[in-house]
Design a protein around this motif. Structure first.
Motif, mmCIF file in Angstrom:
data_model
loop_
_atom_site.group_PDB
_atom_site.id
_atom_site.type_symbol
_atom_site.label_atom_id
_atom_site.label_comp_id
_atom_site.label_asym_id
_atom_site.label_seq_id
_atom_site.Cartn_x
_atom_site.Cartn_y
_atom_site.Cartn_z
ATOM 1 N N GLU A 119 0.855 -1.185 0.000
ATOM 2 C CA GLU A 119 0.000 0.000 0.000
ATOM 3 C C GLU A 119 0.889 1.233 0.000
ATOM 4 O O GLU A 119 2.113 1.145 0.134
ATOM 5 N N CYS A 120 0.265 2.404 -0.128
ATOM 6 C CA CYS A 120 0.964 3.671 0.051
ATOM 7 C C CYS A 120 0.121 4.563 0.955
ATOM 8 O O CYS A 120 -1.098 4.399 1.050
ATOM 9 N N ASN A 121 0.775 5.498 1.597
ATOM 10 C CA ASN A 121 0.072 6.419 2.482
ATOM 11 C C ASN A 121 -0.838 7.352 1.695
ATOM 12 O O ASN A 121 -0.625 7.594 0.499
ATOM 13 N N VAL A 122 -1.848 7.877 2.386
ATOM 14 C CA VAL A 122 -2.811 8.774 1.748
ATOM 15 C C VAL A 122 -2.382 10.222 1.939
ATOM 16 O O VAL A 122 -1.455 10.519 2.702
ATOM 17 N N ALA A 123 -3.069 11.127 1.257
ATOM 18 C CA ALA A 123 -2.706 12.536 1.290
ATOM 19 C C ALA A 123 -3.675 13.374 2.113
ATOM 20 O O ALA A 123 -3.566 14.590 2.140
ATOM 21 N N PRO A 147 3.672 -10.669 5.095
ATOM 22 C CA PRO A 147 4.403 -9.402 5.099
ATOM 23 C C PRO A 147 3.576 -8.274 4.487
ATOM 24 O O PRO A 147 2.809 -8.488 3.550
ATOM 25 N N VAL A 148 3.730 -7.075 5.035
ATOM 26 C CA VAL A 148 3.033 -5.880 4.551
ATOM 27 C C VAL A 148 4.060 -4.777 4.360
ATOM 28 O O VAL A 148 4.964 -4.604 5.186
ATOM 29 N N ASP A 149 3.937 -4.037 3.268
ATOM 30 C CA ASP A 149 4.905 -2.998 2.931
ATOM 31 C C ASP A 149 4.181 -1.708 2.555
ATOM 32 O O ASP A 149 3.383 -1.695 1.614
ATOM 33 N N ILE A 150 4.439 -0.636 3.286
ATOM 34 C CA ILE A 150 3.977 0.698 2.881
ATOM 35 C C ILE A 150 5.053 1.238 1.941
ATOM 36 O O ILE A 150 6.150 1.621 2.371
ATOM 37 N N MET A 151 4.765 1.244 0.653
ATOM 38 C CA MET A 151 5.813 1.433 -0.350
ATOM 39 C C MET A 151 6.446 2.825 -0.340
ATOM 40 O O MET A 151 7.561 3.001 -0.824
ATOM 41 N N ASP A 152 5.753 3.829 0.203
ATOM 42 C CA ASP A 152 6.360 5.161 0.247
ATOM 43 C C ASP A 152 6.895 5.507 1.633
ATOM 44 O O ASP A 152 7.127 6.679 1.941
ATOM 45 N N ALA A 153 7.124 4.493 2.459
ATOM 46 C CA ALA A 153 7.679 4.724 3.799
ATOM 47 C C ALA A 153 9.039 5.419 3.720
ATOM 48 O O ALA A 153 9.416 6.161 4.632
ATOM 49 N N ASP A 154 9.776 5.181 2.637
ATOM 50 C CA ASP A 154 11.093 5.799 2.449
ATOM 51 C C ASP A 154 11.105 6.764 1.269
ATOM 52 O O ASP A 154 12.134 6.958 0.617
ATOM 53 N N GLY A 155 9.944 7.364 0.991
ATOM 54 C CA GLY A 155 9.885 8.338 -0.094
ATOM 55 C C GLY A 155 9.366 7.748 -1.391
ATOM 56 O O GLY A 155 8.770 6.665 -1.410
ATOM 57 N N ASP A 156 9.598 8.465 -2.479
ATOM 58 C CA ASP A 156 9.042 8.031 -3.755
ATOM 59 C C ASP A 156 10.050 8.128 -4.882
ATOM 60 O O ASP A 156 11.147 8.681 -4.740
ATOM 61 N N ILE A 157 9.668 7.537 -5.993
ATOM 62 C CA ILE A 157 10.416 7.639 -7.245
ATOM 63 C C ILE A 157 9.414 7.984 -8.342
ATOM 64 O O ILE A 157 8.207 7.771 -8.186
ATOM 65 N N ASP A 158 9.898 8.545 -9.435
ATOM 66 C CA ASP A 158 9.021 8.908 -10.544
ATOM 67 C C ASP A 158 8.945 7.783 -11.565
ATOM 68 O O ASP A 158 9.978 7.238 -11.980
ATOM 69 N N LEU A 159 7.725 7.442 -11.960
ATOM 70 C CA LEU A 159 7.514 6.552 -13.097
ATOM 71 C C LEU A 159 7.049 7.387 -14.273
ATOM 72 O O LEU A 159 6.124 8.200 -14.143
ATOM 73 N N LYS A 160 7.651 7.185 -15.409
ATOM 74 C CA LYS A 160 7.307 7.953 -16.605
ATOM 75 C C LYS A 160 5.969 7.487 -17.187
ATOM 76 O O LYS A 160 5.665 6.300 -17.191
ATOM 77 N N ILE A 161 5.200 8.435 -17.679
ATOM 78 C CA ILE A 161 4.009 8.108 -18.455
ATOM 79 C C ILE A 161 4.474 7.782 -19.869
ATOM 80 O O ILE A 161 5.177 8.588 -20.490
ATOM 81 N N PRO A 162 4.150 6.604 -20.408
ATOM 82 C CA PRO A 162 4.573 6.288 -21.779
ATOM 83 C C PRO A 162 4.163 7.389 -22.755
ATOM 84 O O PRO A 162 3.037 7.883 -22.710
ATOM 85 N N GLN A 163 5.077 7.793 -23.605
ATOM 86 C CA GLN A 163 4.823 8.894 -24.525
ATOM 87 C C GLN A 163 3.846 8.495 -25.621
ATOM 88 O O GLN A 163 3.862 7.365 -26.112
ATOM 89 N N LYS A 164 3.006 9.456 -25.999
ATOM 90 C CA LYS A 164 2.017 9.260 -27.053
ATOM 91 C C LYS A 164 2.167 10.363 -28.087
ATOM 92 O O LYS A 164 2.961 11.294 -27.926
ATOM 93 N N ASN A 165 1.360 10.286 -29.144
ATOM 94 C CA ASN A 165 1.422 11.319 -30.168
ATOM 95 C C ASN A 165 0.518 12.493 -29.846
ATOM 96 O O ASN A 165 0.126 13.255 -30.728
ATOM 97 N N PHE A 166 0.155 12.623 -28.587
ATOM 98 C CA PHE A 166 -0.587 13.776 -28.096
ATOM 99 C C PHE A 166 -0.054 14.104 -26.709
ATOM 100 O O PHE A 166 0.598 13.275 -26.057
ATOM 101 N N GLU A 167 -0.324 15.297 -26.241
ATOM 102 C CA GLU A 167 0.215 15.724 -24.950
ATOM 103 C C GLU A 167 -0.623 15.171 -23.811
ATOM 104 O O GLU A 167 -1.822 15.405 -23.739
ATOM 105 N N THR A 168 0.022 14.425 -22.931
ATOM 106 C CA THR A 168 -0.664 13.913 -21.754
ATOM 107 C C THR A 168 -0.655 14.970 -20.655
ATOM 108 O O THR A 168 0.126 15.923 -20.698
ATOM 109 N N ARG A 169 -1.513 14.792 -19.671
ATOM 110 C CA ARG A 169 -1.590 15.776 -18.579
ATOM 111 C C ARG A 169 -0.398 15.655 -17.636
ATOM 112 O O ARG A 169 0.031 16.642 -17.041
ATOM 113 N N LEU A 170 0.130 14.448 -17.475
ATOM 114 C CA LEU A 170 1.297 14.215 -16.644
ATOM 115 C C LEU A 170 2.417 13.652 -17.503
ATOM 116 O O LEU A 170 2.180 12.935 -18.472
#
Length: 335
Positions: A119-123, A147-170
């Motif tokens: 899981e990850c923590n909420v905002a 076993p249970v893992d809070i995946m952002d317990a040690d921060g985060d990393i960026d995952l890229k949005i796969p590029q398309k032939n149009f502009e994505t919001r992220l």
């Protein structure tokens, strides 16, 4: 109830136990097709030729919601699940009123070697806002058998949005950094309504659920607005997670306790419709499309449909198709 809904429901009953190409059909709120046009689509679906069937994604279905059936369905879609396995589920608020029975995932998890619930923590405020109290919530709700893992317990990393032939919001989405520790992911989703997305399926589970606490703010946007911009950011985030695991991710949706509210609502509304069943697929878009089609085909789904359409929730599927996150055409194969 529209004539179109009745026609589709009648078709599902007639075709029970067969291969059903439901997403060749239309569903309420998406178009202005007449009942006659809907019947024509049903006839076409029932007589789909073998070449078209080969190009459709497989979605396995059982209306029996038991641990035995859950395991059987998982075994149909787990070829790509190898190595260290993350089981992504929604932990829910403490003692949430509509949570899935714990024995379902407990018995399935016991069959999956080297697996961890993630899981990850909420905002927003509450016990799932920080790692320590989030872990306690998981324990309170019965997730203490593996076993249970809070995946952002040690921060985060960026995952890229796969590029398309149009502009994505992220261009990228911040996710829990521990996601990099896993080779595969099983997305185990309680399908139900959602106060912002209209419905919460597999897309929402990995999009919002794998986003770090900070990443959730990125996906939601300033002020936490609803509507198509939010839904599009959510689908993009889900796409990034699915793309991260490539062929090593699979999806299960459990259509039980179908409240209009998410498990993140500690006072979620009592379900007003009957349980439907379990679906499994390796296709992210197909499994949510099939889940929606089954909800729209149910005779007692008016409250959930109202929630879905009030939040433009079906746009998740439209935008998912545009992004190419999966296939909206599928064979519903009853097990």
């Amino acid at each position: 109830m529209t004539k179109e809904n009745f026609s589709r429901r009648k078709f599902i009953k007639l075709a029970s136990g067969l291969i059903i190409s439901l997403s060749t059909l239309t569903f309420a709120g998406c178009n202005e097709n007449s009942a006659e046009n809907s019947d024509s689509k049903i006839a076409n679906a029932a007589n789909t030729d073998s070449n078209e069937v080969e190009n459709m994604s497989k979605v396995y279905f059982s209306n029996e919601i038991t641990a035995q059936k859950l395991i059987e369905l998982y075994n149909k879609v787990n070829d790509g699940i190898t190595g260290k396995v993350a089981i992504k589920l929604h932990s829910g608020e403490p003692h949430g009123p509509n949570l899935l029975p714990i024995n379902l995932i407990r018995e399935l998890q016991s069959t999956i070697k080297d697996s961890t619930i993630v899981e990850c923590n909420v905002a927003y405020g509450g016990p799932r806002r920080n790692t320590e109290s989030h872990l306690q919530t998981l324990k309170t709700n019965g997730f203490d058998f593996c076993p249970v893992d809070i995946m952002d317990a040690d921060g985060d990393i960026d995952l890229k949005i796969p590029q398309k032939n149009f502009e994505t919001r992220l261009s990228s989405v911040p996710v829990g950094s521990h996601i990099a520790n896993y080779d595969s992911m099983l997305v185990y989703t309680h399908f139900k309504g959602h106060m912002m997305g209209g419905f919460g399926g597999s897309i929402k589970n990995i999009a919002i659920g794998c986003a770090s606490s900070h990443g959730k703010l990125v996906v939601h946007g300033s002020g936490w607005p609803t509507g198509k911009p939010f839904l599009e950011r959510m689908v993009e985030a889900g796409y990034a997670v699915a793309d991260n695991f490539k062929n090593h991710i699979t999806y299960i949706n459990v259509l039980k306790n179908l409240s209009v509210d998410c498990d993140c609502d500690s006072n979620g509304a009592k379900p007003t419709m009957n349980d439907i069943g379990i679906l499994a697929s390796t296709d992210l878009l197909a499994i949510d499309q099939a889940s929606i089609d089954l909800v729209y085909a149910a005779a007692d789904s008016k409250d959930l449909i109202k929630r879905i359409e009030s939040k433009e929730g079906l746009h998740q599927l439209d935008y998912g198709e545009k992004l190419g996150i999966g296939n909206r055409k599928y064979n519903l194969m009853q097990i």
